[in-house]
Write a protein that holds these residues in place. Sequence first.
Motif, PDB file in Angstrom:
ATOM      1  N   PRO A   1       1.055  -1.071   0.255  1.00 39.21           N
ATOM      2  CA  PRO A   1       0.398  -0.089   0.259  1.00 39.21           C
ATOM      3  C   PRO A   1       0.989   0.884  -0.286  1.00 39.21           C
ATOM      4  CG  PRO A   1      -0.320  -0.869   1.972  1.00 39.21           C
ATOM      5  CD  PRO A   1       0.697  -1.876   1.219  1.00 39.21           C
ATOM      6  N   SER A   2       0.402   2.406  -0.239  1.00 35.19           N
ATOM      7  CA  SER A   2       1.304   3.598  -0.464  1.00 35.19           C
ATOM      8  C   SER A   2       1.124   4.491   0.839  1.00 35.19           C
ATOM      9  CB  SER A   2      -0.123   4.691  -1.233  1.00 35.19           C
ATOM     10  OG  SER A   2      -1.287   4.487  -0.626  1.00 35.19           O
ATOM     11  N   LYS A   3       1.958   5.167   1.389  1.00 35.37           N
ATOM     12  CA  LYS A   3       1.690   5.605   2.574  1.00 35.37           C
ATOM     13  C   LYS A   3       0.163   6.376   2.617  1.00 35.37           C
ATOM     14  CE  LYS A   3       6.965   6.134   2.565  1.00 35.37           C
ATOM     15  NZ  LYS A   3       7.753   7.704   2.147  1.00 35.37           N
ATOM     16  N   GLU A   4       0.078   6.906   1.980  1.00 39.53           N
ATOM     17  CA  GLU A   4      -1.460   8.155   2.101  1.00 39.53           C
ATOM     18  C   GLU A   4      -2.593   6.572   2.461  1.00 39.53           C
ATOM     19  OE1 GLU A   4       1.355   9.972  -0.251  1.00 39.53           O
ATOM     20  OE2 GLU A   4       0.724   8.151  -0.788  1.00 39.53           O
ATOM     21  N   GLY A   5      -2.186   5.212   2.048  1.00 37.32           N
ATOM     22  CA  GLY A   5      -2.606   4.486   2.360  1.00 37.32           C
ATOM     23  C   GLY A   5      -3.313   3.857   3.537  1.00 37.32           C
ATOM     24  N   LEU A   6      -1.879   3.859   3.943  1.00 35.23           N
ATOM     25  CA  LEU A   6      -1.817   3.277   5.360  1.00 35.23           C
ATOM     26  C   LEU A   6      -1.775   4.620   6.585  1.00 35.23           C
ATOM     27  CD1 LEU A   6       2.074   1.700   5.396  1.00 35.23           C
ATOM     28  CD2 LEU A   6      -0.038   1.107   5.701  1.00 35.23           C
ATOM     29  N   ALA A   7      -1.620   5.615   5.660  1.00 25.81           N
ATOM     30  CA  ALA A   7      -1.734   7.108   6.880  1.00 25.81           C
ATOM     31  C   ALA A   7      -3.321   7.045   7.206  1.00 25.81           C
ATOM     32  CB  ALA A   7      -1.855   8.157   6.292  1.00 25.81           C
ATOM     33  N   GLU A   8      -4.301   6.428   5.781  1.00 30.02           N
ATOM     34  CA  GLU A   8      -5.830   7.057   5.936  1.00 30.02           C
ATOM     35  C   GLU A   8      -6.314   5.482   7.361  1.00 30.02           C
ATOM     36  OE1 GLU A   8      -8.733   5.853   3.088  1.00 30.02           O
ATOM     37  OE2 GLU A   8      -8.073   7.576   2.578  1.00 30.02           O
ATOM     38  N   THR A   9      -5.255   4.480   6.531  1.00 26.44           N
ATOM     39  CA  THR A   9      -5.856   3.359   7.801  1.00 26.44           C
ATOM     40  C   THR A   9      -5.742   3.539   9.010  1.00 26.44           C
ATOM     41  OG1 THR A   9      -6.083   2.069   5.341  1.00 26.44           O
ATOM     42  CG2 THR A   9      -6.262   0.425   7.562  1.00 26.44           C
ATOM     43  N   ALA A  10      -4.441   4.022   9.204  1.00 27.33           N
ATOM     44  CA  ALA A  10      -4.349   4.099  10.642  1.00 27.33           C
ATOM     45  C   ALA A  10      -5.213   4.851  11.301  1.00 27.33           C
ATOM     46  CB  ALA A  10      -2.618   4.482  10.807  1.00 27.33           C
ATOM     47  N   GLU A  11      -5.875   5.865  10.601  1.00 25.97           N
ATOM     48  CA  GLU A  11      -6.331   7.063  10.929  1.00 25.97           C
ATOM     49  C   GLU A  11      -7.552   6.345  11.798  1.00 25.97           C
ATOM     50  OE1 GLU A  11      -7.811  10.112  12.480  1.00 25.97           O
ATOM     51  OE2 GLU A  11      -5.408   9.844  12.887  1.00 25.97           O
ATOM     52  N   LYS A  12      -7.875   5.917  10.670  1.00 28.13           N
ATOM     53  CA  LYS A  12      -9.339   5.320  10.725  1.00 28.13           C
ATOM     54  C   LYS A  12      -9.494   4.466  11.967  1.00 28.13           C
ATOM     55  CE  LYS A  12     -10.721   4.125   5.708  1.00 28.13           C
ATOM     56  NZ  LYS A  12     -11.040   3.165   5.155  1.00 28.13           N
ATOM     57  N   ILE A  13      -8.574   3.492  12.464  1.00 32.31           N
ATOM     58  CA  ILE A  13      -8.008   2.970  14.152  1.00 32.31           C
ATOM     59  C   ILE A  13      -8.308   3.986  15.159  1.00 32.31           C
ATOM     60  CG2 ILE A  13      -6.634   0.937  15.059  1.00 32.31           C
ATOM     61  CD1 ILE A  13      -6.407  -0.056  12.084  1.00 32.31           C
ATOM     62  N   ARG A  14      -7.442   4.585  14.725  1.00 36.74           N
ATOM     63  CA  ARG A  14      -6.568   5.702  16.194  1.00 36.74           C
ATOM     64  C   ARG A  14      -8.571   5.710  16.537  1.00 36.74           C
ATOM     65  NH1 ARG A  14      -2.919   6.735  13.541  1.00 36.74           N
ATOM     66  NH2 ARG A  14      -3.096   8.235  11.896  1.00 36.74           N
ATOM     67  N   LYS A  15      -9.365   6.117  15.410  1.00 34.38           N
ATOM     68  CA  LYS A  15     -10.698   7.298  15.544  1.00 34.38           C
ATOM     69  C   LYS A  15     -11.053   5.921  17.021  1.00 34.38           C
ATOM     70  CE  LYS A  15     -10.924  10.352  12.133  1.00 34.38           C
ATOM     71  NZ  LYS A  15     -11.528  10.506  10.797  1.00 34.38           N
ATOM     72  N   GLN A  16     -11.451   4.599  16.499  1.00 32.25           N
ATOM     73  CA  GLN A  16     -12.201   3.544  17.838  1.00 32.25           C
ATOM     74  C   GLN A  16     -11.513   3.944  18.753  1.00 32.25           C
ATOM     75  OE1 GLN A  16     -14.850   2.791  15.761  1.00 32.25           O
ATOM     76  NE2 GLN A  16     -14.045   4.041  14.267  1.00 32.25           N
ATOM     77  N   PHE A  17     -10.824   4.473  18.945  1.00 30.06           N
ATOM     78  CA  PHE A  17     -10.345   4.357  20.775  1.00 30.06           C
ATOM     79  C   PHE A  17     -10.495   5.649  21.440  1.00 30.06           C
ATOM     80  CE2 PHE A  17      -7.015   1.568  18.876  1.00 30.06           C
ATOM     81  CZ  PHE A  17      -6.878   0.896  19.815  1.00 30.06           C
TER      82      PHE A  17
END
Length: 130
Positions: free
Chosen positions: A114-130
């Motif tokens: 995946p692209s760095k942007e794709g990883l960053a977007e995925t990480a943000e989705k997960i972080r928002k669930q805490f």
Amino acid sequence: MASIFTRIINREIPAHIVAEDEKHIAFLDINPLVMGHTLVVPKKEVDYIFDLDDQTLTGLNIFAKKVALAIGKAIPCNRVAVSVIGLEVPHTHIHLIPMNSMGDVNFSRPKLTPSKEGLAETAEKIRKQF
């Protein structure tokens, strides 16, 4: 020499961190089996998970559960698989992998790039669930 995970913990190399506390860190695998594939690592560098003292092992599993629940909310999947495998990094780590089929946890298949942007977007989705 410090493991690559210790270097991530020390912020010597970048990572897409999804969660962290004083004793643990979770970050996305940069070559995941599926998007959302996350590594959960104790900050204490110990090669083999069963060489961890009981308190560290227990804490790591409780932290991994919190991360897995966030992944399950952020990434459409039937379950979040848990795997402790690998010899390539001499630092205990748990793989948390969003799965819809057993094939999603097949480590012998080609990994995603995946692209760095794709990883960053995925990480943000997960972080928002805490």
